[in-house]
Design an enzyme around this catalytic site. Structure first.
Site, mmCIF file in Angstrom:
data_model
loop_
_atom_site.group_PDB
_atom_site.id
_atom_site.type_symbol
_atom_site.label_atom_id
_atom_site.label_comp_id
_atom_site.label_asym_id
_atom_site.label_seq_id
_atom_site.Cartn_x
_atom_site.Cartn_y
_atom_site.Cartn_z
ATOM 1 N N ARG A 6 0.472 -1.064 -0.018
ATOM 2 C CA ARG A 6 -0.095 -0.028 -0.358
ATOM 3 C C ARG A 6 0.836 1.539 0.145
ATOM 4 O O ARG A 6 1.982 1.392 0.732
ATOM 5 C CB ARG A 6 -1.317 0.361 0.985
ATOM 6 C CG ARG A 6 -2.122 2.204 0.711
ATOM 7 C CD ARG A 6 -2.417 1.413 2.287
ATOM 8 N NE ARG A 6 -3.440 2.616 2.250
ATOM 9 C CZ ARG A 6 -3.585 3.499 2.223
ATOM 10 N NH1 ARG A 6 -2.274 4.335 1.134
ATOM 11 N NH2 ARG A 6 -4.694 4.982 2.567
ATOM 12 N N GLU A 14 -10.952 6.644 -6.223
ATOM 13 C CA GLU A 14 -11.091 4.249 -6.041
ATOM 14 C C GLU A 14 -12.016 4.261 -7.216
ATOM 15 O O GLU A 14 -12.930 4.154 -7.678
ATOM 16 C CB GLU A 14 -12.729 4.724 -4.707
ATOM 17 C CG GLU A 14 -12.191 5.106 -3.457
ATOM 18 C CD GLU A 14 -11.479 3.770 -2.260
ATOM 19 O OE1 GLU A 14 -11.491 2.717 -3.052
ATOM 20 O OE2 GLU A 14 -9.970 4.162 -1.886
ATOM 21 N N ARG A 54 -0.804 -6.206 4.057
ATOM 22 C CA ARG A 54 -0.259 -4.607 2.814
ATOM 23 C C ARG A 54 1.125 -4.075 3.389
ATOM 24 O O ARG A 54 0.741 -3.784 4.776
ATOM 25 C CB ARG A 54 -1.115 -4.344 1.930
ATOM 26 C CG ARG A 54 -2.245 -4.947 1.178
ATOM 27 C CD ARG A 54 -2.481 -3.994 1.053
ATOM 28 N NE ARG A 54 -3.400 -3.180 1.741
ATOM 29 C CZ ARG A 54 -4.441 -1.486 1.520
ATOM 30 N NH1 ARG A 54 -4.953 -2.069 0.583
ATOM 31 N NH2 ARG A 54 -4.893 -1.298 2.303
#
Length: 126
Positions: A6, A14, A54
């Site tokens: 990330r 998004e 992540r």
């Protein structure tokens, strides 16, 4: 070794999840990131593991910070949630302000702009 990353310190528009509506500029952001990284060797500066297991990281190609490049292009904003203490957010904030003033990327929307955080609240994953 394969792991998910990330991009720490940034939040991009998004993309639609399972057929849901995508946020404006999400596909441009995705394509820009792909263009920056495609078939290139990267280095990461990890800030640990976040949600969904992540790596929270700054990604570099040579001396170029890809996280910052996304902000400069107007295709990401500075993440407003909790950021790692050791992450220097000042450059991120400076570059976001510059991209906003220049009306780059998603900032061209002016008052119609919604942050990714606001978009997620209005369009929850089903």
């Amino acid at each position: 070794m394969i792991f998910k990353v990330r991009l720490v310190g940034i939040d991009s528009p998004e993309t639609g999840f399972k057929g849901q509506k995508s946020q404006p500029f999400s596909q441009k952001a995705k394509q820009h990131l792909t263009d920056l990284l495609d078939n290139k060797k990267v280095a990461i500066k990890s800030y640990g593991t976040g949600a969904y297991n992540r790596q929270l990281a700054e990604v570099f190609i040579g001396n170029k910070n890809i996280n910052i490049e996304m902000i400069r292009a107007g295709l990401a904003e500075v993440y407003t949630g909790r950021r790692p203490k050791k992450l220097d957010s000042q450059l991120y904030l400076k570059e976001e302000a510059s991209a906003r003033r220049a009306g780059k990327g998603m900032w061209i929307q002016g008052s119609r702009y919604k942050s990714p955080q606001q978009w997620r609240k209005e369009h929850p994953r089903k």
